[in-house]
Design a protein around this motif. Structure first.
Motif, PDB file in Angstrom:
ATOM      1  N   LYS A  11       0.847  -1.183   0.000  1.00 50.71           N
ATOM      2  CA  LYS A  11       0.000   0.000   0.000  1.00 50.71           C
ATOM      3  C   LYS A  11       0.886   1.238   0.000  1.00 50.71           C
ATOM      4  O   LYS A  11       1.825   1.330   0.795  1.00 50.71           O
ATOM      5  N   GLU A  12       0.569   2.162  -0.886  1.00 52.54           N
ATOM      6  CA  GLU A  12       1.280   3.439  -0.959  1.00 52.54           C
ATOM      7  C   GLU A  12       0.235   4.548  -1.030  1.00 52.54           C
ATOM      8  O   GLU A  12      -0.664   4.499  -1.859  1.00 52.54           O
ATOM      9  N   VAL A  13       0.353   5.508  -0.137  1.00 55.13           N
ATOM     10  CA  VAL A  13      -0.537   6.663  -0.134  1.00 55.13           C
ATOM     11  C   VAL A  13       0.312   7.885  -0.407  1.00 55.13           C
ATOM     12  O   VAL A  13       1.257   8.174   0.322  1.00 55.13           O
ATOM     13  N   GLN A  14      -0.013   8.586  -1.494  1.00 52.79           N
ATOM     14  CA  GLN A  14       0.741   9.785  -1.872  1.00 52.79           C
ATOM     15  C   GLN A  14      -0.145  11.015  -1.744  1.00 52.79           C
ATOM     16  O   GLN A  14      -1.321  10.968  -2.072  1.00 52.79           O
ATOM     17  N   ARG A  15       0.444  12.087  -1.276  1.00 58.17           N
ATOM     18  CA  ARG A  15      -0.227  13.380  -1.179  1.00 58.17           C
ATOM     19  C   ARG A  15       0.612  14.389  -1.951  1.00 58.17           C
ATOM     20  O   ARG A  15       1.802  14.186  -2.141  1.00 58.17           O
ATOM     21  N   PRO A  16      -0.010  15.501  -2.359  1.00 59.94           N
ATOM     22  CA  PRO A  16       0.781  16.505  -3.077  1.00 59.94           C
ATOM     23  C   PRO A  16       1.870  17.070  -2.166  1.00 59.94           C
ATOM     24  O   PRO A  16       1.606  17.424  -1.026  1.00 59.94           O
ATOM     25  N   ASN A  17       3.093  17.124  -2.673  1.00 59.50           N
ATOM     26  CA  ASN A  17       4.188  17.631  -1.857  1.00 59.50           C
ATOM     27  C   ASN A  17       4.984  18.736  -2.549  1.00 59.50           C
ATOM     28  O   ASN A  17       5.977  19.196  -2.016  1.00 59.50           O
ATOM     29  N   GLN A  18       4.557  19.152  -3.730  1.00 58.43           N
ATOM     30  CA  GLN A  18       5.275  20.199  -4.428  1.00 58.43           C
ATOM     31  C   GLN A  18       4.923  21.551  -3.820  1.00 58.43           C
ATOM     32  O   GLN A  18       3.761  21.876  -3.635  1.00 58.43           O
ATOM     33  N   ILE A  19       5.930  22.353  -3.543  1.00 59.75           N
ATOM     34  CA  ILE A  19       5.718  23.656  -2.919  1.00 59.75           C
ATOM     35  C   ILE A  19       4.908  24.569  -3.827  1.00 59.75           C
ATOM     36  O   ILE A  19       4.086  25.357  -3.350  1.00 59.75           O
ATOM     37  N   TRP A  20       5.075  24.453  -5.143  1.00 63.42           N
ATOM     38  CA  TRP A  20       4.345  25.331  -6.057  1.00 63.42           C
ATOM     39  C   TRP A  20       2.849  25.011  -6.059  1.00 63.42           C
ATOM     40  O   TRP A  20       2.029  25.902  -6.238  1.00 63.42           O
ATOM     41  N   VAL A  21       2.484  23.755  -5.838  1.00 68.53           N
ATOM     42  CA  VAL A  21       1.063  23.389  -5.754  1.00 68.53           C
ATOM     43  C   VAL A  21       0.445  24.045  -4.519  1.00 68.53           C
ATOM     44  O   VAL A  21      -0.623  24.650  -4.591  1.00 68.53           O
ATOM     45  N   TRP A  22       1.135  23.918  -3.400  1.00 69.53           N
ATOM     46  CA  TRP A  22       0.659  24.542  -2.164  1.00 69.53           C
ATOM     47  C   TRP A  22       0.558  26.054  -2.337  1.00 69.53           C
ATOM     48  O   TRP A  22      -0.409  26.675  -1.882  1.00 69.53           O
ATOM     49  N   ALA A  23       1.570  26.664  -2.974  1.00 77.35           N
ATOM     50  CA  ALA A  23       1.583  28.122  -3.155  1.00 77.35           C
ATOM     51  C   ALA A  23       0.396  28.588  -4.000  1.00 77.35           C
ATOM     52  O   ALA A  23      -0.259  29.588  -3.662  1.00 77.35           O
ATOM     53  N   ILE A  24       0.104  27.888  -5.074  1.00 77.14           N
ATOM     54  CA  ILE A  24      -1.024  28.266  -5.938  1.00 77.14           C
ATOM     55  C   ILE A  24      -2.348  28.130  -5.187  1.00 77.14           C
ATOM     56  O   ILE A  24      -3.178  29.040  -5.197  1.00 77.14           O
ATOM     57  N   ILE A  25      -2.547  26.995  -4.543  1.00 76.58           N
ATOM     58  CA  ILE A  25      -3.811  26.750  -3.832  1.00 76.58           C
ATOM     59  C   ILE A  25      -4.000  27.749  -2.695  1.00 76.58           C
ATOM     60  O   ILE A  25      -5.071  28.350  -2.550  1.00 76.58           O
ATOM     61  N   LEU A  26      -2.958  27.955  -1.908  1.00 77.92           N
ATOM     62  CA  LEU A  26      -3.072  28.896  -0.798  1.00 77.92           C
ATOM     63  C   LEU A  26      -3.172  30.338  -1.287  1.00 77.92           C
ATOM     64  O   LEU A  26      -3.861  31.156  -0.676  1.00 77.92           O
ATOM     65  N   GLY A  27      -2.512  30.649  -2.408  1.00 78.12           N
ATOM     66  CA  GLY A  27      -2.614  31.991  -2.989  1.00 78.12           C
ATOM     67  C   GLY A  27      -4.039  32.314  -3.409  1.00 78.12           C
ATOM     68  O   GLY A  27      -4.553  33.412  -3.148  1.00 78.12           O
ATOM     69  N   ILE A  28      -4.682  31.359  -4.056  1.00 79.52           N
ATOM     70  CA  ILE A  28      -6.088  31.536  -4.465  1.00 79.52           C
ATOM     71  C   ILE A  28      -6.973  31.701  -3.231  1.00 79.52           C
ATOM     72  O   ILE A  28      -7.839  32.573  -3.184  1.00 79.52           O
ATOM     73  N   ALA A  29      -6.750  30.870  -2.214  1.00 78.84           N
ATOM     74  CA  ALA A  29      -7.557  30.943  -0.994  1.00 78.84           C
ATOM     75  C   ALA A  29      -7.366  32.293  -0.296  1.00 78.84           C
ATOM     76  O   ALA A  29      -8.350  32.918   0.132  1.00 78.84           O
ATOM     77  N   ILE A  30      -6.140  32.752  -0.203  1.00 78.54           N
ATOM     78  CA  ILE A  30      -5.864  34.039   0.449  1.00 78.54           C
ATOM     79  C   ILE A  30      -6.538  35.173  -0.301  1.00 78.54           C
ATOM     80  O   ILE A  30      -7.133  36.070   0.306  1.00 78.54           O
ATOM     81  N   LEU A  31      -6.472  35.147  -1.625  1.00 77.00           N
ATOM     82  CA  LEU A  31      -7.132  36.174  -2.438  1.00 77.00           C
ATOM     83  C   LEU A  31      -8.642  36.191  -2.170  1.00 77.00           C
ATOM     84  O   LEU A  31      -9.240  37.263  -2.043  1.00 77.00           O
ATOM     85  N   MET A  32      -9.246  35.016  -2.072  1.00 78.99           N
ATOM     86  CA  MET A  32     -10.688  34.944  -1.791  1.00 78.99           C
ATOM     87  C   MET A  32     -11.007  35.475  -0.390  1.00 78.99           C
ATOM     88  O   MET A  32     -12.017  36.146  -0.196  1.00 78.99           O
ATOM     89  N   TRP A  33     -10.161  35.170   0.586  1.00 81.52           N
ATOM     90  CA  TRP A  33     -10.369  35.680   1.942  1.00 81.52           C
ATOM     91  C   TRP A  33     -10.248  37.204   1.969  1.00 81.52           C
ATOM     92  O   TRP A  33     -11.039  37.884   2.632  1.00 81.52           O
ATOM     93  N   ILE A  34      -9.257  37.737   1.267  1.00 79.25           N
ATOM     94  CA  ILE A  34      -9.083  39.199   1.208  1.00 79.25           C
ATOM     95  C   ILE A  34     -10.310  39.847   0.567  1.00 79.25           C
ATOM     96  O   ILE A  34     -10.845  40.832   1.077  1.00 79.25           O
ATOM     97  N   GLY A  35     -10.747  39.291  -0.562  1.00 77.47           N
ATOM     98  CA  GLY A  35     -11.919  39.834  -1.247  1.00 77.47           C
ATOM     99  C   GLY A  35     -13.163  39.787  -0.383  1.00 77.47           C
ATOM    100  O   GLY A  35     -13.928  40.762  -0.310  1.00 77.47           O
ATOM    101  N   PHE A  36     -13.377  38.671   0.299  1.00 80.59           N
ATOM    102  CA  PHE A  36     -14.538  38.529   1.165  1.00 80.59           C
ATOM    103  C   PHE A  36     -14.478  39.530   2.319  1.00 80.59           C
ATOM    104  O   PHE A  36     -15.445  40.248   2.593  1.00 80.59           O
TER     105      PHE A  36
END
Length: 174
Positions: A11-36
């Motif tokens: 059994k192998e369980v993989q999760r996203p570990n690339q820093i750029w993936v985290w940066a994009i997802i969190l960047g979008i979330a932060i922008l939405m929080w700022i807008g709200f």
């Protein structure tokens, strides 16, 4: 259910570990929080052509809360080798596990590949050669030919996965 009664060999369980993936997802979330916060809470229009408070709230709920929870909390690729085959589930996109039975496999091999060039990236992908990929990160995997289809399963330890497939399929054929 039959698959639960079978022996789990790998059994192998993989999760996203690339820093750029985290940066994009969190960047979008932060922008939405700022807008709200800016428009709905403070009453200052967000952007040069602001949407309604309802639109901003919906976008905030979807991309400020749900999107990061799904992508960073739930997203994972689960690969298992059981008595009868290889099981793959890309959570949350697969509601059921994809099963590739040993009896239908004609070949398998570990390989290093270029995800962007071969499939246009990671995820559940198809290419013009008719191959299908299940990958979450990295550039290693196992290519399985099953029922005339080529399926690439991303893995952080492809040699181990092939070793277990060899062992289990040999035991099945005894």
């Amino acid at each position: 259910m039959k698959s639960n009664q079978q022996t789990l060999h790998y059994k192998e369980v993989q999760r996203p570990n690339q820093i750029w993936v985290w940066a994009i997802i969190l960047g979008i979330a932060i922008l939405m929080w700022i807008g709200f916060f800016r428009q709905v809470v403070m009453g200052i229009p967000f952007g040069s052509n602001p949407g309604s408070d309802m639109q901003i709230t919906i976008f905030w709920l979807l991309f400020g809360i749900a999107f990061p929870i799904v992508m960073l909390g739930w997203l994972r690729l689960i690969t298992e080798v059981r008595d009868d085959g290889v099981y793959v589930r890309f959570v949350p996109f697969h509601l059921t596990t994809r099963v590739f039975l040993f009896k239908n496999m004609t070949s398998y091999e570990s390989l290093e590949y270029r995800p962007l060039r071969r499939f246009g990236g990671w995820g559940i992908r198809w290419n013009f050669s008719g191959e299908k990929a299940y990958s979450i990160s990295g550039k290693q995997g196992v290519l399985i030919q099953v029922n005339g289809e080529k399926i690439l399963i991303g893995s952080r330890e492809p040699e181990r996965l092939v070793e277990v497939i060899d062992q289990v399929s040999r035991e099945r054929n005894k």
